[in-house]
Motif scaffolding. Structure first.
Motif, PDB file in Angstrom:
ATOM      1  N   ALA A  78     -27.941  -0.384  -3.855  1.00 33.74           N
ATOM      2  CA  ALA A  78     -27.840   1.067  -3.696  1.00 33.74           C
ATOM      3  C   ALA A  78     -26.949   1.672  -4.778  1.00 33.74           C
ATOM      4  CB  ALA A  78     -27.299   1.414  -2.309  1.00 33.74           C
ATOM      5  N   LEU A  79     -25.842   1.000  -5.091  1.00 39.79           N
ATOM      6  CA  LEU A  79     -24.960   1.494  -6.154  1.00 39.79           C
ATOM      7  C   LEU A  79     -25.627   1.371  -7.522  1.00 39.79           C
ATOM      8  CD1 LEU A  79     -21.421   0.204  -5.139  1.00 39.79           C
ATOM      9  CD2 LEU A  79     -22.358   2.502  -4.908  1.00 39.79           C
ATOM     10  N   GLU A  80     -26.427   0.334  -7.690  1.00 40.12           N
ATOM     11  CA  GLU A  80     -27.165   0.188  -8.948  1.00 40.12           C
ATOM     12  C   GLU A  80     -28.112   1.378  -9.144  1.00 40.12           C
ATOM     13  OE1 GLU A  80     -30.245  -2.917 -11.189  1.00 40.12           O
ATOM     14  OE2 GLU A  80     -29.157  -3.553  -9.388  1.00 40.12           O
ATOM     15  N   HIS A  81     -28.824   1.734  -8.086  1.00 36.71           N
ATOM     16  CA  HIS A  81     -29.711   2.901  -8.159  1.00 36.71           C
ATOM     17  C   HIS A  81     -28.907   4.166  -8.480  1.00 36.71           C
ATOM     18  CE1 HIS A  81     -33.211   0.744  -6.997  1.00 36.71           C
ATOM     19  NE2 HIS A  81     -32.889   0.575  -5.726  1.00 36.71           N
ATOM     20  N   ALA A  82     -27.748   4.297  -7.840  1.00 38.90           N
ATOM     21  CA  ALA A  82     -26.905   5.475  -8.076  1.00 38.90           C
ATOM     22  C   ALA A  82     -26.436   5.528  -9.523  1.00 38.90           C
ATOM     23  CB  ALA A  82     -25.706   5.463  -7.127  1.00 38.90           C
ATOM     24  N   SER A  83     -26.131   4.370 -10.084  1.00 35.36           N
ATOM     25  CA  SER A  83     -25.688   4.300 -11.482  1.00 35.36           C
ATOM     26  C   SER A  83     -26.775   4.780 -12.425  1.00 35.36           C
ATOM     27  CB  SER A  83     -25.281   2.866 -11.826  1.00 35.36           C
ATOM     28  OG  SER A  83     -24.915   2.744 -13.185  1.00 35.36           O
ATOM     29  N   VAL A  84     -28.002   4.334 -12.174  1.00 29.44           N
ATOM     30  CA  VAL A  84     -29.118   4.729 -13.038  1.00 29.44           C
ATOM     31  C   VAL A  84     -29.389   6.232 -12.927  1.00 29.44           C
ATOM     32  CG1 VAL A  84     -31.593   4.439 -13.445  1.00 29.44           C
ATOM     33  CG2 VAL A  84     -30.170   2.441 -12.979  1.00 29.44           C
ATOM     34  N   ILE A  85     -29.328   6.756 -11.705  1.00 30.36           N
ATOM     35  CA  ILE A  85     -29.574   8.186 -11.510  1.00 30.36           C
ATOM     36  C   ILE A  85     -28.472   9.024 -12.167  1.00 30.36           C
ATOM     37  CG2 ILE A  85     -29.755  10.021  -9.785  1.00 30.36           C
ATOM     38  CD1 ILE A  85     -32.221   8.288  -9.988  1.00 30.36           C
ATOM     39  N   SER A  86     -27.256   8.500 -12.212  1.00 28.37           N
ATOM     40  CA  SER A  86     -26.151   9.226 -12.845  1.00 28.37           C
ATOM     41  C   SER A  86     -26.436   9.498 -14.314  1.00 28.37           C
ATOM     42  CB  SER A  86     -24.844   8.435 -12.705  1.00 28.37           C
ATOM     43  OG  SER A  86     -24.472   8.319 -11.353  1.00 28.37           O
ATOM     44  N   LYS A  87     -27.205   8.617 -14.926  1.00 31.09           N
ATOM     45  CA  LYS A  87     -27.607   8.836 -16.315  1.00 31.09           C
ATOM     46  C   LYS A  87     -28.390  10.137 -16.451  1.00 31.09           C
ATOM     47  CE  LYS A  87     -30.915   7.115 -19.713  1.00 31.09           C
ATOM     48  NZ  LYS A  87     -32.043   6.166 -19.935  1.00 31.09           N
ATOM     49  N   GLU A  88     -29.255  10.412 -15.479  1.00 32.61           N
ATOM     50  CA  GLU A  88     -30.070  11.621 -15.535  1.00 32.61           C
ATOM     51  C   GLU A  88     -29.215  12.886 -15.474  1.00 32.61           C
ATOM     52  OE1 GLU A  88     -33.280  11.345 -16.087  1.00 32.61           O
ATOM     53  OE2 GLU A  88     -33.121   9.159 -16.004  1.00 32.61           O
ATOM     54  N   MET A  89     -28.035  12.778 -14.897  1.00 31.28           N
ATOM     55  CA  MET A  89     -27.138  13.929 -14.809  1.00 31.28           C
ATOM     56  C   MET A  89     -26.199  14.014 -16.007  1.00 31.28           C
ATOM     57  SD  MET A  89     -26.084  14.074 -10.777  1.00 31.28           S
ATOM     58  CE  MET A  89     -25.148  12.539 -10.789  1.00 31.28           C
ATOM     59  N   GLY A  90     -26.258  13.007 -16.877  1.00 27.48           N
ATOM     60  CA  GLY A  90     -25.337  12.972 -18.006  1.00 27.48           C
ATOM     61  C   GLY A  90     -23.938  12.558 -17.600  1.00 27.48           C
ATOM     62  N   GLU A  91     -23.809  11.941 -16.419  1.00 22.12           N
ATOM     63  CA  GLU A  91     -22.502  11.492 -15.916  1.00 22.12           C
ATOM     64  C   GLU A  91     -22.280  10.038 -16.350  1.00 22.12           C
ATOM     65  OE1 GLU A  91     -20.235  13.203 -14.469  1.00 22.12           O
ATOM     66  OE2 GLU A  91     -21.284  15.061 -13.968  1.00 22.12           O
ATOM     67  N   PHE A  92     -21.963   9.863 -17.633  1.00 24.78           N
ATOM     68  CA  PHE A  92     -21.906   8.510 -18.174  1.00 24.78           C
ATOM     69  C   PHE A  92     -20.686   7.718 -17.693  1.00 24.78           C
ATOM     70  CE2 PHE A  92     -24.462  10.950 -21.240  1.00 24.78           C
ATOM     71  CZ  PHE A  92     -25.636  10.216 -21.147  1.00 24.78           C
TER      72      PHE A  92
END
Length: 245
Positions: A78-92
């Motif tokens: 679940a955290l892995e998915h959250a990490s990937v989605i954070s990329k879409e927000m530009g939250e590196f």
């Protein structure tokens, strides 16, 4: 299905998750596993609706609840998915933070290879915008591979670290990292790439402005090079000796 309907479905799943966590006269204990599943479903709905912030929040809540009921792999995923989605927000920065949290859970679960791969993927995502943070992630991936007795895998991560150092023009660090990588390949009985690494080391030493160190590196490691590599490096170093611009 429209984005609006997906958001409504997400909200319905969140309500079910909250209901699973409530206790009462006939229900003494929260059902963390069920709540985690509902939060996970809500996150997927938000993902489809491209509501990235809400998606990340639900994945994190899913992970927290999976962790409580000792479903560590699901918590990490679940955290892995959250990490990937954070990329879409530009939250590196969040990409890196969530990747490290997922990595710890994967390691605690015993899926160590997946833990290192998680760090590797996150580092690749952020190296263009957060290069120093990516360096930290690659180093952690190298350490994990070494702890598992996998020098060849460690070398793969170390190679990416070397290239990043070169792009950052951190040539001292790059030279040290390349030397370390050569020992990884040697310890892994995988000599084929060492010649290529030798070429890289000579070039980095020259970039540092120290062609003498380049000559020493060639003398030390040049026997691993292919004939055409030997010829190229010989000509290059001779040109420096003769100051032939």
């Amino acid at each position: 299905m429209s984005a609006t309907k997906k958001v409504e479905e997400a909200l319905a799943n969140i309500r079910e998750a909250e209901k699973s966590l409530k206790t009462g006269l006939l229900k003494w204990n929260p059902d963390f596993d069920e709540a985690a599943d509902y939060y996970n479903k809500a996150a997927m709905c938000y993902k489809t609706a491209r509501q990235h912030q809400q998606c990340v929040q639900c994945f994190i809540k899913a992970s927290d609840n999976y962790k409580i009921c000792k479903s560590l792999f699901s918590a990490a995923k679940a955290l892995e998915h959250a990490s990937v989605i954070s990329k879409e927000m530009g939250e590196f920065d969040m990409v890196a933070q969530l990747a490290e949290r997922a990595c710890k859970l994967y390691r605690d679960n015993g899926t160590v290879d997946t833990a290192a791969t998680m760090l590797d993927r996150a580092a690749k995502i952020i190296e263009g915008t957060r290069p120093q943070r990516a360096v930290d992630l690659y180093k952690q991936a190298v350490d994990i591979a070494l702890c598992e007795g996998q020098p060849r895998r460690a070398a793969d991560y170390q190679t990416k670290l070397c290239r990043l150092y070169v792009r950052m023009q951190m040539y001292n660090e790059a030279a040290s990292a390349i030397r370390t990588n050569m020992t990884f390949y040697r310890d892994g009985d995988y000599d084929a790439p060492i010649g290529r690494e030798c070429v890289a080391l000579v070039l980095v030493q020259i970039a540092r402005g120290d062609h003498v160190a380049g000559e020493k590196a060639f003398k030390e490691w040049g026997h691993y090079c292919a004939p055409e590599e030997v010829g190229t490096l010989t000509q290059l170093l001779e040109a420096y000796d003769e100051q032939d611009g």
